[in-house]
Design a protein around this motif. Structure first.
Motif, PDB file in Angstrom:
ATOM      1  N   ARG A  68      57.788  32.812  17.354  1.00 19.61           N
ATOM      2  CA  ARG A  68      57.724  33.204  18.760  1.00 19.61           C
ATOM      3  C   ARG A  68      56.634  32.404  19.451  1.00 19.61           C
ATOM      4  O   ARG A  68      55.685  31.969  18.811  1.00 19.61           O
ATOM      5  N   THR A  69      56.774  32.244  20.740  1.00 15.81           N
ATOM      6  CA  THR A  69      55.748  31.583  21.532  1.00 15.81           C
ATOM      7  C   THR A  69      54.636  32.586  21.808  1.00 15.81           C
ATOM      8  O   THR A  69      54.907  33.722  22.194  1.00 15.81           O
ATOM      9  N   CYS A  70      53.392  32.170  21.601  1.00 13.00           N
ATOM     10  CA  CYS A  70      52.238  33.040  21.851  1.00 13.00           C
ATOM     11  C   CYS A  70      51.183  32.298  22.652  1.00 13.00           C
ATOM     12  O   CYS A  70      51.018  31.095  22.502  1.00 13.00           O
ATOM     13  N   VAL A  71      50.489  33.043  23.490  1.00 15.83           N
ATOM     14  CA  VAL A  71      49.328  32.521  24.205  1.00 15.83           C
ATOM     15  C   VAL A  71      48.192  33.486  23.906  1.00 15.83           C
ATOM     16  O   VAL A  71      48.325  34.700  24.081  1.00 15.83           O
ATOM     17  N   HIS A  72      47.075  32.949  23.421  1.00 14.45           N
ATOM     18  CA  HIS A  72      45.925  33.743  23.018  1.00 14.45           C
ATOM     19  C   HIS A  72      44.704  33.106  23.667  1.00 14.45           C
ATOM     20  O   HIS A  72      44.424  31.939  23.427  1.00 14.45           O
ATOM     21  N   THR A  73      44.001  33.847  24.522  1.00 14.63           N
ATOM     22  CA  THR A  73      42.871  33.259  25.235  1.00 14.63           C
ATOM     23  C   THR A  73      41.720  34.250  25.369  1.00 14.63           C
ATOM     24  O   THR A  73      41.933  35.462  25.375  1.00 14.63           O
ATOM     25  N   SER A  74      40.524  33.740  25.450  1.00 12.37           N
ATOM     26  CA  SER A  74      39.338  34.572  25.672  1.00 12.37           C
ATOM     27  C   SER A  74      39.181  34.840  27.161  1.00 12.37           C
ATOM     28  O   SER A  74      39.482  33.979  27.985  1.00 12.37           O
ATOM     29  N   CYS A  75      38.687  36.036  27.496  1.00 10.43           N
ATOM     30  CA  CYS A  75      38.564  36.442  28.902  1.00 10.43           C
ATOM     31  C   CYS A  75      37.264  37.213  29.119  1.00 10.43           C
ATOM     32  O   CYS A  75      36.642  37.684  28.170  1.00 10.43           O
ATOM     33  N   SER A  76      36.922  37.392  30.379  1.00 13.64           N
ATOM     34  CA  SER A  76      35.744  38.185  30.728  1.00 13.64           C
ATOM     35  C   SER A  76      36.084  39.674  30.612  1.00 13.64           C
ATOM     36  O   SER A  76      37.244  40.056  30.473  1.00 13.64           O
ATOM     37  N   GLN A  77      35.057  40.504  30.711  1.00 13.78           N
ATOM     38  CA  GLN A  77      35.234  41.932  30.488  1.00 13.78           C
ATOM     39  C   GLN A  77      35.793  42.682  31.694  1.00 13.78           C
ATOM     40  O   GLN A  77      35.984  43.887  31.618  1.00 13.78           O
ATOM     41  N   ASN A  78      36.100  42.000  32.785  1.00 13.38           N
ATOM     42  CA  ASN A  78      36.753  42.665  33.920  1.00 13.38           C
ATOM     43  C   ASN A  78      38.271  42.425  33.881  1.00 13.38           C
ATOM     44  O   ASN A  78      38.954  42.581  34.879  1.00 13.38           O
ATOM     45  N   LEU A  79      38.784  42.077  32.717  1.00 11.89           N
ATOM     46  CA  LEU A  79      40.204  41.754  32.568  1.00 11.89           C
ATOM     47  C   LEU A  79      41.118  42.914  32.973  1.00 11.89           C
ATOM     48  O   LEU A  79      42.158  42.702  33.578  1.00 11.89           O
ATOM     49  N   GLY A  80      40.741  44.150  32.653  1.00 10.46           N
ATOM     50  CA  GLY A  80      41.556  45.311  33.036  1.00 10.46           C
ATOM     51  C   GLY A  80      41.766  45.384  34.537  1.00 10.46           C
ATOM     52  O   GLY A  80      42.879  45.631  35.009  1.00 10.46           O
ATOM     53  N   ASP A  81      40.709  45.154  35.310  1.00  7.20           N
ATOM     54  CA  ASP A  81      40.816  45.153  36.775  1.00  7.20           C
ATOM     55  C   ASP A  81      41.754  44.048  37.253  1.00  7.20           C
ATOM     56  O   ASP A  81      42.581  44.265  38.143  1.00  7.20           O
ATOM     57  N   VAL A  82      41.636  42.870  36.654  1.00  7.11           N
ATOM     58  CA  VAL A  82      42.487  41.734  37.028  1.00  7.11           C
ATOM     59  C   VAL A  82      43.959  42.059  36.737  1.00  7.11           C
ATOM     60  O   VAL A  82      44.837  41.821  37.568  1.00  7.11           O
ATOM     61  N   LEU A  83      44.235  42.612  35.550  1.00 10.33           N
ATOM     62  CA  LEU A  83      45.625  42.944  35.201  1.00 10.33           C
ATOM     63  C   LEU A  83      46.194  44.007  36.137  1.00 10.33           C
ATOM     64  O   LEU A  83      47.364  43.920  36.532  1.00 10.33           O
ATOM     65  N   ASN A  84      45.387  45.007  36.509  1.00  9.85           N
ATOM     66  CA  ASN A  84      45.845  46.007  37.487  1.00  9.85           C
ATOM     67  C   ASN A  84      46.208  45.349  38.811  1.00  9.85           C
ATOM     68  O   ASN A  84      47.240  45.661  39.407  1.00  9.85           O
TER      69      ASN A  84
END
Length: 171
Positions: A68-84
């Motif tokens: 399967r195609t996967c994308v795995h990346t590091s992010c900042s800790q405000n990621l939940g807000d961004v996804l919302n």
């Protein structure tokens, strides 16, 4: 060092993390985008990990491993807000306690899965099962089947104590 020795060397790290599954609020037909966010409880200052795992490639079910195609990346800790803000909603939240092993290109995850406690912490988490979740994964370029054969061989060594199955994308 010797390439053959490096390929068969195995390293391990203990891991305690919170894993949250997200999905798009609005589904485009039947294909809903799903993401996983993993954050370390052991090392809270570590970057959060955003993982997108695409649909299984069911073109050749005779391959030694599921692809399967996967994308795995590091992010900042405000990621939940961004996804919302992007229209995603958190669906499930689990605590993973176990080990990550690295052997050549393969990553072997051995975890017990826990439901977070009332206040969301790992200390009061309740175990789902006495069983462990064991997952083999590797990153390879499209069409490189040699790593799949290596994964299958490794899984055969685990067979007496672990039931390993290649996932069927149609199930």
């Amino acid at each position: 060092g010797n390439h053959l020795q490096d390929r068969h060397a195995c390293s391990a790290v203990r891991c305690l993390c919170l894993c949250v599954s997200w999905r798009a609020r609005v589904d485009a037909g039947n294909a809903s985008t799903k993401l996983r966010v993993r954050m370390s409880i052991d090392t809270p200052e570590a970057p959060w990990q955003l993982i997108y795992a695409g649909q299984l490639d069911v073109g050749d079910m005779h391959r030694p491993a599921a692809v399967r195609t996967c994308v795995h990346t590091s992010c900042s800790q405000n990621l939940g807000d961004v996804l919302n803000e992007l229209g995603f909603v958190a669906v499930t939240e689990v605590v993973l306690k176990g080990y990550l092993f690295k052997r050549g290109q393969m990553k072997i995850s051995v975890f017990k899965i826990y439901q977070p406690g009332e206040n969301g912490d790992a200390e009061s988490a309740q175990c789902f099962s006495d069983s462990y979740l064991v997952e083999l994964s590797a990153i390879a370029v499209s069409g490189q089947d040699s790593i799949g054969a290596e994964m299958k061989t490794f899984a055969e060594h685990l067979r007496p104590i672990v039931v390993m199955e290649k996932l069927d994308g149609l199930r």
